[in-house]
Design a protein around this motif. Structure first.
Motif, PDB file in Angstrom:
ATOM      1  N   ASN A 209       0.813  -1.227   0.000  1.00 53.81           N
ATOM      2  CA  ASN A 209       0.000   0.000   0.000  1.00 53.81           C
ATOM      3  C   ASN A 209       0.842   1.269   0.000  1.00 53.81           C
ATOM      4  OD1 ASN A 209       0.953   0.202   2.615  1.00 53.81           O
ATOM      5  ND2 ASN A 209      -0.985  -0.344   3.584  1.00 53.81           N
ATOM      6  N   ARG A 210       2.170   1.121  -0.007  1.00 54.41           N
ATOM      7  CA  ARG A 210       3.036   2.296   0.033  1.00 54.41           C
ATOM      8  C   ARG A 210       3.029   2.987  -1.331  1.00 54.41           C
ATOM      9  NH1 ARG A 210       8.880   2.648   0.126  1.00 54.41           N
ATOM     10  NH2 ARG A 210       8.958   0.384  -0.072  1.00 54.41           N
ATOM     11  N   LYS A 211       2.804   4.300  -1.339  1.00 57.16           N
ATOM     12  CA  LYS A 211       2.645   5.031  -2.587  1.00 57.16           C
ATOM     13  C   LYS A 211       3.879   4.954  -3.473  1.00 57.16           C
ATOM     14  CE  LYS A 211      -0.907   8.315  -1.137  1.00 57.16           C
ATOM     15  NZ  LYS A 211      -1.278   9.750  -0.963  1.00 57.16           N
ATOM     16  N   ALA A 212       5.066   4.919  -2.859  1.00 56.63           N
ATOM     17  CA  ALA A 212       6.303   4.848  -3.648  1.00 56.63           C
ATOM     18  C   ALA A 212       6.365   3.569  -4.475  1.00 56.63           C
ATOM     19  CB  ALA A 212       7.509   4.927  -2.714  1.00 56.63           C
ATOM     20  N   VAL A 213       5.766   2.495  -3.974  1.00 57.28           N
ATOM     21  CA  VAL A 213       5.730   1.228  -4.715  1.00 57.28           C
ATOM     22  C   VAL A 213       4.573   1.230  -5.703  1.00 57.28           C
ATOM     23  CG1 VAL A 213       5.505  -1.278  -4.516  1.00 57.28           C
ATOM     24  CG2 VAL A 213       6.817  -0.011  -2.803  1.00 57.28           C
ATOM     25  N   LEU A 214       3.410   1.689  -5.262  1.00 55.76           N
ATOM     26  CA  LEU A 214       2.231   1.667  -6.129  1.00 55.76           C
ATOM     27  C   LEU A 214       2.393   2.567  -7.354  1.00 55.76           C
ATOM     28  CD1 LEU A 214      -0.627   1.762  -3.471  1.00 55.76           C
ATOM     29  CD2 LEU A 214       0.183  -0.210  -4.769  1.00 55.76           C
ATOM     30  N   SER A 215       3.202   3.611  -7.220  1.00 54.22           N
ATOM     31  CA  SER A 215       3.382   4.546  -8.331  1.00 54.22           C
ATOM     32  C   SER A 215       4.420   4.075  -9.345  1.00 54.22           C
ATOM     33  CB  SER A 215       3.787   5.923  -7.796  1.00 54.22           C
ATOM     34  OG  SER A 215       5.041   5.852  -7.128  1.00 54.22           O
ATOM     35  N   ASP A 216       5.078   2.974  -9.060  1.00 53.88           N
ATOM     36  CA  ASP A 216       6.121   2.433  -9.945  1.00 53.88           C
ATOM     37  C   ASP A 216       5.712   1.023 -10.367  1.00 53.88           C
ATOM     38  OD1 ASP A 216       8.408   1.387 -11.147  1.00 53.88           O
ATOM     39  OD2 ASP A 216       9.774   2.400  -9.783  1.00 53.88           O
ATOM     40  N   ALA A 217       5.013   0.918 -11.484  1.00 49.61           N
ATOM     41  CA  ALA A 217       4.469  -0.370 -11.927  1.00 49.61           C
ATOM     42  C   ALA A 217       5.564  -1.409 -12.143  1.00 49.61           C
ATOM     43  CB  ALA A 217       3.656  -0.182 -13.211  1.00 49.61           C
ATOM     44  N   LYS A 218       6.702  -0.975 -12.672  1.00 47.40           N
ATOM     45  CA  LYS A 218       7.797  -1.917 -12.930  1.00 47.40           C
ATOM     46  C   LYS A 218       8.339  -2.480 -11.627  1.00 47.40           C
ATOM     47  CE  LYS A 218      12.227  -2.339 -15.383  1.00 47.40           C
ATOM     48  NZ  LYS A 218      13.238  -1.614 -16.210  1.00 47.40           N
ATOM     49  N   LEU A 219       8.510  -1.626 -10.627  1.00 44.54           N
ATOM     50  CA  LEU A 219       8.991  -2.074  -9.321  1.00 44.54           C
ATOM     51  C   LEU A 219       7.982  -3.007  -8.667  1.00 44.54           C
ATOM     52  CD1 LEU A 219      10.883  -1.957  -6.847  1.00 44.54           C
ATOM     53  CD2 LEU A 219       9.659   0.123  -6.132  1.00 44.54           C
ATOM     54  N   LEU A 220       6.712  -2.636  -8.700  1.00 44.04           N
ATOM     55  CA  LEU A 220       5.669  -3.449  -8.087  1.00 44.04           C
ATOM     56  C   LEU A 220       5.618  -4.838  -8.716  1.00 44.04           C
ATOM     57  CD1 LEU A 220       3.226  -3.903  -6.292  1.00 44.04           C
ATOM     58  CD2 LEU A 220       1.822  -2.680  -7.968  1.00 44.04           C
ATOM     59  N   GLU A 221       5.672  -4.877 -10.029  1.00 42.72           N
ATOM     60  CA  GLU A 221       5.651  -6.167 -10.722  1.00 42.72           C
ATOM     61  C   GLU A 221       6.903  -6.969 -10.396  1.00 42.72           C
ATOM     62  OE1 GLU A 221       5.435  -7.870 -15.320  1.00 42.72           O
ATOM     63  OE2 GLU A 221       4.559  -5.906 -14.844  1.00 42.72           O
ATOM     64  N   GLY A 222       8.045  -6.299 -10.324  1.00 45.71           N
ATOM     65  CA  GLY A 222       9.290  -7.005  -9.994  1.00 45.71           C
ATOM     66  C   GLY A 222       9.252  -7.604  -8.603  1.00 45.71           C
ATOM     67  N   ILE A 223       8.691  -6.879  -7.646  1.00 48.03           N
ATOM     68  CA  ILE A 223       8.570  -7.378  -6.276  1.00 48.03           C
ATOM     69  C   ILE A 223       7.675  -8.617  -6.247  1.00 48.03           C
ATOM     70  CG2 ILE A 223       7.595  -6.867  -4.001  1.00 48.03           C
ATOM     71  CD1 ILE A 223       8.520  -3.949  -4.436  1.00 48.03           C
ATOM     72  N   ALA A 224       6.512  -8.522  -6.898  1.00 48.75           N
ATOM     73  CA  ALA A 224       5.566  -9.642  -6.895  1.00 48.75           C
ATOM     74  C   ALA A 224       6.149 -10.868  -7.584  1.00 48.75           C
ATOM     75  CB  ALA A 224       4.263  -9.219  -7.573  1.00 48.75           C
TER      76      ALA A 224
END
Length: 363
Positions: A209-224
């Motif tokens: 739910n952290r905005k810094a992660v949610l605003s970066d689709a590439k990072l979010l997908e990489g984490i998942a």
């Protein structure tokens, strides 16, 4: 004493509910104390499921101020104006706020401009990162508060170093744990266990739910993708909504063991967490819950305001380092994790201590 309890967003209710019960118990015992609960948001807020108040063992708020706004500065201005109007129409001896939202900061300012006593629960928490809006909120709220209720000795030390008088600082423990203890025997098994053929202890929970992660689709997908790959066949269950659900929903074809589910009611989500093999999150509150339940937790952040979850609890910080995240997930799936214990004063009596102090103030 007439107390106004303020909840700025859904997570605040988990910390307010024990205070409500403690005030009611004190009043039933003959103490001169009562409360009104004010929610800064709208009654139709989509984050407030119908079962929330029942799940937490509390009544619905007395007042909904109906503030809905994405811009933090605009939200703070609206919050200040509407809460000031509330104070002008309702006798209040003390305003009690929790945590560090923009609306909470606004409430604190409006309260002190009215000359009303202000108390802050979870005071003294700091990230020491002034680029975080919440850090500014914390400094303002603590600086204005007449009474600072801290969760641990570290938070008390921070408040002292920043100039708060010792006589205004009360180390009372972690009020979130009060809710966890109250509800630990009331948790409800979600229907998704049967629907997905899940068993207890054979899945990982993923939240973001952290905005810094949610605003970066590439990072979010990489984490998942890192989480599901490192899980080695263990199912990853992700209760998601909004941006996270949209971004990761489009990537599900690359993540065969990753399952997105709808956000769960409070008691069902608690069951999901407490019966998992491990948790990957960026939420400080969920890291606290993981420590309480004794569940391994990897936090996708470089810091935590809840250091006791790392020093004593089950939490480890992996930041946005995918290599560290991969190692942590592999360890939790293999049953390798550090020893842990419950931090000091996680006894479920924090709200009781807070209300006892408030009744003494009232005398």
């Amino acid at each position: 004493m007439d107390v106004c309890l303020v909840a700025g967003a859904r997570p605040d209710f988990v910390k307010v509910a024990p205070i409500v019960r403690a005030i009611n118990n004190a009043k039933a015992g003959g103490d001169d104390i009562s409360y009104k609960l004010v929610y800064m948001g709208a009654e139709c807020d989509h984050t407030l499921e119908q079962s929330l108040y029942c799940d937490l063992g509390m009544p619905a708020p007395d007042v909904f101020l109906g503030i809905e706004c994405d811009n933090l500065n605009e939200l703070a201005g609206l919050s200040m104006a509407r809460f000031d109007a509330y104070l002008s129409e309702n006798h209040t001896d003390l305003v009690l706020v929790v945590d560090d939202l923009a609306s909470t900061m606004a409430v604190a300012i409006a309260t002190k401009k009215r000359g009303v006593l202000l108390a802050h629960i979870v005071a003294g928490t700091r990230s020491f990162d002034m680029n975080m809006p919440k850090e500014i909120n914390r400094l303002v709220i603590d600086g204005l508060s007449d009474f600072l209720f801290t969760a641990d000795s570290n938070s008390s030390s921070i408040a002292t170093r920043e100039g708060a008088q010792l006589s205004h600082i009360y180390m009372v423990g972690n009020v979130l744990v009060d809710s966890l203890r109250y509800n630990c025997n009331r948790l409800e098994k979600p229907a998704l266990f049967g629907q997905l053929g899940m068993g207890e202890g054979d899945y990982i929970v993923f939240t973001v739910n952290r905005k810094a992660v949610l605003s970066d689709a590439k990072l979010l997908e990489g984490i998942a993708q890192t989480v599901q790959a490192a899980a080695g066949g263990v199912r990853v269950v992700a209760p998601l909504r909004g941006v996270a659900k949209q971004v990761l929903g489009e990537a599900l074809g690359k993540m065969p063991n990753f399952t997105i589910v709808a956000p769960l009611p409070y008691l069902e989500f608690g069951y999901l967490l407490s019966h998992s093999k491990g948790i990957v999150t960026d939420s400080g509150n969920i890291a606290e819950e993981a420590t309480f339940y004794g569940i391994p937790c990897a936090t996708v952040n470089t810091y935590t305001e809840h250091k006791e979850t790392v020093t004593r609890g089950t939490n480890v910080l992996v930041g946005e380092n995918l290599a560290q995240l991969k190692e942590a997930v592999a360890d939790m799936c293999a049953g390798r994790w550090k020893n842990s214990s419950l931090p000091e004063m996680w006894d479920g009596r924090t709200a009781e201590r807070i209300v006892k102090i408030l009744t003494q103030i009232g005398h």
